[in-house]
Every structure is written in C-alpha cells, then in structure tokens.
Design a protein around this motif. Structure first.
Motif: not given
Length: 454
Positions: A225-243
């Motif tokens: 996610d680069r929607s905030n260029e100074s505070a980017q984020q990586l996210r992992w999900y299984v079956d739509g659940t963030l873990f």
C-alpha cells in the motif's frame, strides 16, 4: 522464507498425524476485478490435463540452483526441480498441480516463476497479489520436509542471484511439515541482521480459518500500500483475514532499496527439506516416514493494482520538446520514455531489458522524408548464448517492427556500442516504441540513447 535459514515463533499445536483424505473444494474462477482496481495479471490454469503451465506467463526452474547461484536454492533443500509433468502439470480441472516425488533416495519437485518481473505498486496506489491454493494434504510424520510456498522476489535478483535480501522478498504463503499454519514474511536489508533481522525476516503465522490449510483451498493475499508515500505498508491475508503487517518505519532507509527497482516476480513451488522444515522438526527432513506424491494445488494466481502514477522503479521521464514533438534525427535519451513495460530507469539510461519489455517515446517527428536507418547506443553483460533483438515499432507495442538489430554481450553492462539497424519508410509524427525480444528470459541489454538518420 525461501533463500536462507530461519526459525520463526509458532503458536500452534504441532501434533498432527497421517495423510488426510477429503473432498477438495471445486475449482473457482479468478474473481471479478473489484471496483476501482485494475487486473494486471492472472492465470486460471485451465489448460488440458497433463500439460505444463503457459510459457507466456511462467518460467520453469530446473535443477538444484540458478546458474551460478547459491547451491540447493540457498536454503539447503534436497529436491531437484524438473519440468516433467509428473512434478508439474495442469490437471484439466482448473488447477496447477506441483507434486514432490521420491525416486529411490532422491526427491524431485517443481518450481515456476512469472516471466514478468515488474509487479509493483503504482505511486499513491496499492499492489495486490493473490492465489487460491490447497497445500499438500499431508500432516504429521508423513509430512516431514514438505515446504510449499507462494512468494515474490525483487526483479534485480533475476540474473544476479547474490543480492538477497536487499532486493526484497515477500513470502505470501509458506508452510512446512504439514502444520496447520500459513506464514507471511518480509525479507529485506542486509544479511545477517539488518532491519528485517535476517536470516529470520519479519514474519507472522496463523492457522487457516475453517478447514485446515491442508484439507481445503484457501485464498492467500499480499498487499503493498503506497496510498501514503511516507508511511507505506505491507499486509498479509488468509481468506480475507489480516494476519501480518509491516510498516515502512520498521524498515527505515532500506525501504527504498527494495521498492525503487522495476518490481517483483512471483513464484510457486514445493520444496523438500531445508533449513525451515528442519528447524521446526528438530532434525533433518525429509525422513523415512515422509510420504511421496502429495501435491500442492493452485486454483488461480492474480495481480491487481489500484490507483495511478509512475511506478517507483521509473522516475518521471523528461519532457519532450515544446509542441509535443521530438526530433527523430536528434539523439533521444532512452530514460526520457513516456511509458514502459518492465523497464528499469537507471537515471541516465534504461536497463535490465529482456523479452517482452518496451519503452514508448511520444511525439517523434520524422518530417516528410523517411529515415534510412536508426542507431542505438547499447551495452550488454549478458552471459554466453544470451542475446536478443532491439526493435522499432510505430504507434503500438504490438505493431510490426519497422526495423531491428540483434545484440549480445558487448563486454559489460556499461560498455557502450553504437549499433545501426535499417528501418522501413515512416513520415510524420508518431509514438515510437523500442521493444525487446529474446528467446531467453534473462536480461540482455541496456540502452542509453537512439536516433534516426536520413
């Protein structure tokens, strides 16, 4: 993690036994593209039974290492990868099937990676990589050494093989030894140590929702996610659940190192043995109890992007001359492209060019008289036997080339040569595409500039 050893904490019950026999969920098509997103890539693996996956989409890795790369794929795994349909095939029911097989005392299996290496989050947007997968349906002692994975590596790794972990690695789904868990891991920075605590990485795991990871299909998703260029984020999900989440601030100055190149390529494989399964098993795997022939099944792989902007690997190109026209007969700097596929912008030239890449130059004015040829300044450090064509196309990356020339090793990636190629008649103002075609998947050329001659 796929390239080095590591042990991650696991908050799971490890006592499971036997090979589980269940009815597998029906094949599902690639989901429709959500509103606001754009489909960048997909493969539904709908080929006929006992056929290999599409060569247009995938490269099949073979052996026990990349050419000149770390032995045993850098992890100590024991299998040899093949392109045999015994290890790798589409099943005619909409699945890719990767099957480890024991042959005497040896194991074979399969590993594939996307031809494309430019999956990246657009500026101000989001990259989403997703796969629906059933892990090998085996547990307990019979699963010792099984190591299925769905993951992504930074583009500069291809052809180098010694720049890990700086180029970045996103482990979207990993599992070992038939444990009911999915691991998500980021590898980055330097090895050992660094912001990602290599060789461990920054990881987390959880049990699969509903059915176990082995007993049914689950959807594994990764987002950058680069929607905030100074505070980017990586996210992992299984079956739509963030873990699992990693924030840019956790990586610090190394964030740019893993996000400023051309992008990532995606891999699917089932390894046997190696540092990760051995660590959780408390000894060498596979063992005499490990069963042969239990496949990982992949229903689909898809990539979407959301938002718009120039990818971080492609700094904003310089503007064409006033009026929107470039003079075809004056040198055009390659890094001043107006659009691209797979191009790495190195600031003063474009690099890491391989089969399927292209760069577009808008408003090129040929005037009323056709050129007789074109000249491009190129350099190549490609290995022996690796070469390709630089082609000129008009107004479309898929138009018939009006000219081309072949290039191979020039003595190094910055050992420049001016190479001419004849061109067909063209007048007026057009978008000019430089396209790159090769029979091999490797990088074969860098380009500094080009021009046409009367």
């Amino acid at each position: 993690m796929r390239l080095r050893s590591r042990v991650l904490p696991i908050a799971l019950a490890l006592t499971v036994t036997g090979v589980v026999a269940v009815t597998v969920s029906a094949n599902a098509a690639v989901p429709s593209t959500p509103t606001g997103w754009t489909l960048a890539f997909s493969d539904d693996f709908t080929g006929a039974n006992n056929t290999l996956p599409s060569g247009a989409n995938w490269i099949i890795d073979t052996g026990t290492s990349y050419p000149g790369g770390p032995a045993n794929w850098g992890t100590g795994e024991v299998q040899s990868f093949t392109n045999s349909t015994s290890n790798l095939k589409q099943d005619g029911a909409g699945n890719l099937v990767i099957t480890p097989i024991k042959n005497g005392s040896s194991w074979t299996s399969a590993r594939i990676e996307t031809q494309r290496t430019n999956f990246t989050a657009p500026a101000g947007g989001i990259l989403r990589i997703e796969g629906r997968i059933q892990m090998p349906n085996v547990t307990g002692a019979a699963a010792a050494g099984y190591w299925p994975a769905f993951w992504a590596l930074g583009a500069p790794y291809r052809g180098n093989y010694w720049n890990w972990p700086g180029i970045g690695e996103f482990d979207i789904m990993e599992n070992v030894n038939g444990i009911n868990a999915v691991w998500g891991v980021l590898h980055c920075g330097v090895n050992p140590g660094g912001p990602c605590n290599e060789t461990t990485g920054i990881g987390a795991n959880r049990a699969c929702p509903g059915t176990t990871c082995q007993a049914g299909f689950h959807t594994y998703r990764f987002e950058w996610d680069r929607s905030n260029e100074s505070a980017q984020q990586l996210r992992w999900y299984v079956d739509g659940t963030l873990f699992h989440t990693v924030n840019q601030s956790q990586v610090g100055s190394y964030w740019g190192q893993m996000t400023s190149h051309a992008g990532y390529f995606i891999l699917l494989n089932v390894s046997m043995g190696g540092a990760f399964p051995n660590a959780l098993a408390g000894g060498a795997t596979p063992t005499g109890s490990t069963v042969s022939g239990v496949p990982m099944k992949v229903d689909y792989v898809a990539v979407w992007t959301k938002g718009a902007g120039t990818p971080p690997s492609s700094p904003p190109p310089s503007s064409p001359p006033p009026g929107g026209n470039r003079d075809a007969y004056t040198a055009i700097q390659a890094e001043s492209y107006n659009g691209n596929n797979g191009v790495v912008n190195s600031g003063t030239y474009i690099s890491a060019l391989r089969n399927g890449d292209w760069a577009r130059f808008d408003g090129v004015n040929f005037g009323s008289t056709s050129p007789k040829d074109f000249v491009a300044r190129v350099a190549s450090g490609a290995a022996g036997g690796v070469s390709g064509l630089i082609e000129v196309r008009i107004d479309s990356a898929t138009a018939t080339p009006i000219g081309s020339f072949a290039v191979a090793n020039t003595g190094g990636w910055t050992t420049w040569r001016d190479v001419p190629g004849n061109v067909a008649a063209v007048t007026g103002t057009h978008a000019v595409y430089l396209t790159f075609t090769s029979g091999q998947p490797s990088d074969f050329v860098n380009v500094d500039q080009f021009l046409f001659r009367h």
